[in-house]
Design an enzyme around this catalytic site. Structure first.
Site, PDB file in Angstrom:
ATOM      1  N   ASP A 139      65.843  19.347  28.014  1.00  0.00           N
ATOM      2  CA  ASP A 139      64.763  19.868  27.155  1.00  0.00           C
ATOM      3  C   ASP A 139      63.609  18.886  27.002  1.00  0.00           C
ATOM      4  O   ASP A 139      62.958  18.836  25.961  1.00  0.00           O
ATOM      5  CB  ASP A 139      65.304  20.249  25.762  1.00  0.00           C
ATOM      6  CG  ASP A 139      66.524  21.131  25.861  1.00  0.00           C
ATOM      7  OD1 ASP A 139      66.489  22.072  26.650  1.00  0.00           O
ATOM      8  OD2 ASP A 139      67.512  20.858  25.149  1.00  0.00           O
TER       9      ASP A 139
ATOM     10  N   LYS B   3      60.189  19.469  31.162  1.00  0.00           N
ATOM     11  CA  LYS B   3      59.963  19.275  32.604  1.00  0.00           C
ATOM     12  C   LYS B   3      59.138  20.416  33.186  1.00  0.00           C
ATOM     13  O   LYS B   3      58.317  20.210  34.077  1.00  0.00           O
ATOM     14  CB  LYS B   3      61.311  19.209  33.350  1.00  0.00           C
ATOM     15  CG  LYS B   3      62.187  18.071  32.910  1.00  0.00           C
ATOM     16  CD  LYS B   3      63.550  18.129  33.577  1.00  0.00           C
ATOM     17  CE  LYS B   3      64.464  19.199  33.014  1.00  0.00           C
ATOM     18  NZ  LYS B   3      64.889  19.045  31.625  1.00  0.00           N
TER      19      LYS B   3
ATOM     20  N   GLY C 191      66.472  26.087  30.232  1.00  0.00           N
ATOM     21  CA  GLY C 191      65.402  26.885  29.641  1.00  0.00           C
ATOM     22  C   GLY C 191      64.110  26.117  29.751  1.00  0.00           C
ATOM     23  O   GLY C 191      64.002  25.022  29.216  1.00  0.00           O
ATOM     24  N   HIS C 192      63.166  26.635  30.510  1.00  0.00           N
ATOM     25  CA  HIS C 192      61.895  25.932  30.684  1.00  0.00           C
ATOM     26  C   HIS C 192      60.773  26.785  30.106  1.00  0.00           C
ATOM     27  O   HIS C 192      60.718  27.985  30.344  1.00  0.00           O
ATOM     28  CB  HIS C 192      61.622  25.670  32.169  1.00  0.00           C
ATOM     29  CG  HIS C 192      62.609  24.717  32.781  1.00  0.00           C
ATOM     30  ND1 HIS C 192      62.841  24.625  34.124  1.00  0.00           N
ATOM     31  CD2 HIS C 192      63.410  23.799  32.210  1.00  0.00           C
ATOM     32  CE1 HIS C 192      63.756  23.695  34.350  1.00  0.00           C
ATOM     33  NE2 HIS C 192      64.120  23.181  33.206  1.00  0.00           N
TER      34      HIS C 192
ATOM     35  N   GLN D   1      68.238  20.353  33.114  1.00  0.00           N
ATOM     36  CA  GLN D   1      68.950  19.493  32.156  1.00  0.00           C
ATOM     37  C   GLN D   1      68.410  18.047  32.250  1.00  0.00           C
ATOM     38  O   GLN D   1      67.310  17.843  32.733  1.00  0.00           O
ATOM     39  CB  GLN D   1      70.471  19.517  32.380  1.00  0.00           C
ATOM     40  CG  GLN D   1      71.141  20.833  32.040  1.00  0.00           C
ATOM     41  CD  GLN D   1      71.095  21.844  33.152  1.00  0.00           C
ATOM     42  OE1 GLN D   1      71.326  21.526  34.296  1.00  0.00           O
ATOM     43  NE2 GLN D   1      70.794  23.080  32.820  1.00  0.00           N
TER      44      GLN D   1
ATOM     45  N   ARG E 253      69.986  27.472  19.613  1.00  0.00           N
ATOM     46  CA  ARG E 253      70.656  26.533  18.693  1.00  0.00           C
ATOM     47  C   ARG E 253      69.681  25.463  18.244  1.00  0.00           C
ATOM     48  O   ARG E 253      68.866  24.986  19.037  1.00  0.00           O
ATOM     49  CB  ARG E 253      71.818  25.827  19.413  1.00  0.00           C
ATOM     50  CG  ARG E 253      73.000  26.700  19.671  1.00  0.00           C
ATOM     51  CD  ARG E 253      74.095  25.942  20.406  1.00  0.00           C
ATOM     52  NE  ARG E 253      73.758  25.685  21.800  1.00  0.00           N
ATOM     53  CZ  ARG E 253      74.533  25.027  22.651  1.00  0.00           C
ATOM     54  NH1 ARG E 253      75.686  24.513  22.224  1.00  0.00           N
ATOM     55  NH2 ARG E 253      74.189  24.849  23.891  1.00  0.00           N
TER      56      ARG E 253
ATOM     57  N   SER F 141      51.874  13.826  27.393  1.00  0.00           N
ATOM     58  CA  SER F 141      51.616  15.202  26.988  1.00  0.00           C
ATOM     59  C   SER F 141      51.459  15.261  25.470  1.00  0.00           C
ATOM     60  O   SER F 141      52.270  14.708  24.726  1.00  0.00           O
ATOM     61  CB  SER F 141      52.782  16.080  27.451  1.00  0.00           C
ATOM     62  OG  SER F 141      52.634  17.371  26.933  1.00  0.00           O
TER      63      SER F 141
HETATM   64  P1  IMP Z   1      76.829  23.997  30.213  1.00  0.00           P
HETATM   65  O1  IMP Z   1      75.780  23.434  31.133  1.00  0.00           O
HETATM   66  O2  IMP Z   1      76.491  25.388  29.739  1.00  0.00           O
HETATM   67  O3  IMP Z   1      78.201  23.883  30.771  1.00  0.00           O
HETATM   68  O4  IMP Z   1      76.821  23.083  28.895  1.00  0.00           O
HETATM   69  C1  IMP Z   1      77.263  21.738  28.905  1.00  0.00           C
HETATM   70  C2  IMP Z   1      76.424  20.865  27.981  1.00  0.00           C
HETATM   71  O5  IMP Z   1      75.119  20.739  28.526  1.00  0.00           O
HETATM   72  C3  IMP Z   1      76.234  21.435  26.568  1.00  0.00           C
HETATM   73  O6  IMP Z   1      76.163  20.359  25.644  1.00  0.00           O
HETATM   74  C4  IMP Z   1      74.889  22.114  26.653  1.00  0.00           C
HETATM   75  O7  IMP Z   1      74.251  22.214  25.390  1.00  0.00           O
HETATM   76  C5  IMP Z   1      74.159  21.152  27.576  1.00  0.00           C
HETATM   77  N1  IMP Z   1      73.078  21.812  28.308  1.00  0.00           N
HETATM   78  C6  IMP Z   1      73.185  22.635  29.371  1.00  0.00           C
HETATM   79  N2  IMP Z   1      71.983  23.023  29.794  1.00  0.00           N
HETATM   80  C7  IMP Z   1      71.080  22.409  28.996  1.00  0.00           C
HETATM   81  C8  IMP Z   1      69.657  22.393  28.960  1.00  0.00           C
HETATM   82  O8  IMP Z   1      68.956  22.997  29.772  1.00  0.00           O
HETATM   83  N3  IMP Z   1      69.118  21.635  27.967  1.00  0.00           N
HETATM   84  C9  IMP Z   1      69.850  20.905  27.099  1.00  0.00           C
HETATM   85  N4  IMP Z   1      71.171  20.893  27.108  1.00  0.00           N
HETATM   86  C10 IMP Z   1      71.796  21.631  28.049  1.00  0.00           C
END
Ligand code: IMP
Length: 431
Positions: A13, A16, A40-41, A226, A305, A415
């Site tokens: 987050d 990017k 999520g971008h 991520q 969340r 930014s």
């Molecule tokens: P998963 O990728 O859904 O298996 O989640 C594993 C961990 O990575 C959890 O703590 C998620 O909240 C975190 N996570 C997965 N994708 C993102 C993202 O795009 N941004 C922030 N945290 C992420």
């Protein structure tokens, strides 16, 4: 020829998407190479806000091909919904290509994600529940994996029937309350064949495409999802995602050799956030944390969340910058800190009475960390209108410079708001 990577250096987050969108203009191909619809971008321009999950943030420049390579795990249903949402807004998805090597998220992966969220240490991983981990697990396990290319083979339906028989037993064993045959093989075959038909024109061998593009001296932009602290091998295991989300994942996820990577832009927020479980040494579980959450709208793009917020952690960012091979930094969301009279930065960890600048490999050591902070004065003025380095107040410039110094990597971009325009390119001679 130049291949540039955009990689998050924290727990995801880091905004990017905004940087990828801006840089796309100067590139010939944009590549998403790991993760899935857990990302999520957000991209904002011309007063419009777009939320992307799996589609590369380069999609808004219709002349630039966007690839989703074999390192990605793809949920066809949500992917098609994402495409349709963009098309409704007038965004062309003609230039989208999906690797036939990408692994497919199947209905059982969602069930398994729900049932396996808890680690053996008792704390929840807090996954996004998008089936990411179970799909990657089946990829590595091989026997139960489905790749995009498999959707177009004659054996597909038969494989789904036999897989459903196995997965039904596993799911029943994990959760008898859900019944013995919760997976309907006939429906799954029919749904996935429909998705396959819809996606057919986009599915191709993206590795061959990329290798040819490199031979033709095309400029490639790699978009990480991520952040590096969530990397399966080098992050805060087991509170990580299931792919290589640091810079080291670019090559294996895309099929491009390391020698082609000429620049890696490490993306950092001016503070730190984390979603989901796991230790977070600089977390602010107080009114300052809430202030940052409110000012930065720190709520998940995918899961909504509230994100955990804290001070900038230079120990963690120095580790991930070195791990990822960051050549320059992009400091995001600097404006979020504008109202604070003082800002702290963690410069060292104390673990069992010993001070260190090294990031621990074991999560239990990370839990013990006592962060050592330095505190600097804030700038307490609106910076969202700044367009040049000189427009930033002195204290804001000093703060950005300090981050670069602590990480040991120069800052190239700052930014000061979500819009494309609210971006400052820093001339290294002015630093
Ligand atoms: P998963 O990728 O859904 O298996 O989640 C594993 C961990 O990575 C959890 O703590 C998620 O909240 C975190 N996570 C997965 N994708 C993102 C993202 O795009 N941004 C922030 N945290 C992420």
């Amino acid at each position: 020829m130049p291949a540039t990577c955009v990689v998050g250096l924290q727990w995801g987050d880091e905004a990017k998407g905004k940087i990828v969108d801006i840089l796309t203009e100067k590139h010939d191909v944009v590549v998403r190479y790991q993760g899935g619809a857990n990302a999520g971008h957000t991209v904002v321009f011309d007063g419009k806000k777009f939320k992307l999950s799996l589609i590369p943030s380069g999609i808004f420049r219709s002349q630039v091909p966007c690839l989703i390579t074999g390192g990605v795990v793809l949920n066809p249903a949500s992917f098609i919904t994402e495409i349709e949402g963009l098309q409704k807004e007038g965004v062309s998805c003609e230039n989208l290509r999906i690797s036939d090597r990408a692994h497919v998220i199947m209905p059982w992966h969602f069930e398994e994600d729900r049932l396996m969220n808890r680690t053996t240490t008792g704390e929840d991983i807090g996954t996004t529940q998008r089936g990411i981990g179970p799909c990657y697990r089946d990829k590595v396990g091989r026997s139960w994996a489905i790749r995009m290319g498999d959707l177009y083979t004659e054996a597909f339906a038969e494989r789904i029937y036999s897989l459903c028989a196995v997965k039904n037993k596993i799911l029943y064993g994990m959760d008898p309350a859900g019944g013995e045959s919760r997976l309907d093989a006939e429906k799954i075959v029919s749904d996935y064949l429909n998705y396959a038909q819809r996606l057919r024109p986009m599915v191709t061998d993206t590795t061959a495409y990329l290798l040819d593009a490199l031979d033709e001296n095309k400029k490639i932009l790699f978009e990480g999802a991520q952040g590096a602290l969530l990397d399966i091998d080098h992050g805060t295991f087991p509170y990580v995602t299931s792919s290589n989300s640091s810079g080291v994942g670019v090559c294996n996820g895309s099929g491009v050799a390391p020698r082609h990577i000429t620049k890696l832009i490490g993306i950092i927020k001016a503070y730190t956030t984390r979603v989901g479980g796991g230790p977070f040494p600089t977390e602010l579980d107080n009114e300052i944390g809430q202030h940052i959450r409110d000012e930065g709208n720190e709520y998940g793009t995918v899961t909504k969340r509230p994100r955990r917020c804290g001070w900038f952690d230079a120990v963690a960012a120095r580790y991930t910058a070195r791990l990822s091979g960051a050549s320059v930094l992009s400091v995001m969301l600097l404006d979020v800190l504008s109202k604070l009279p003082e800002i702290s930065i963690c410069t060292e960890y104390e673990i069992d009475g010993v001070r260190t600048r090294n990031f621990p490999s074991q999560v239990d050591d990370l839990r013990k960390v006592k962060p050592i902070f330095i505190t600097v004065p804030g700038w307490q003025q609106d910076i969202t209108g700044a367009r040049r380095w000189e427009d930033l107040p002195e204290n804001a410039r000093a703060y950005v410079q300090l981050l670069g110094k602590l990480i040991g990597t120069p800052v190239e971009i700052v930014s000061v708001g979500p819009d494309r325009q609210q971006t400052i390119f820093v001339d290294s001679s002015s630093l």
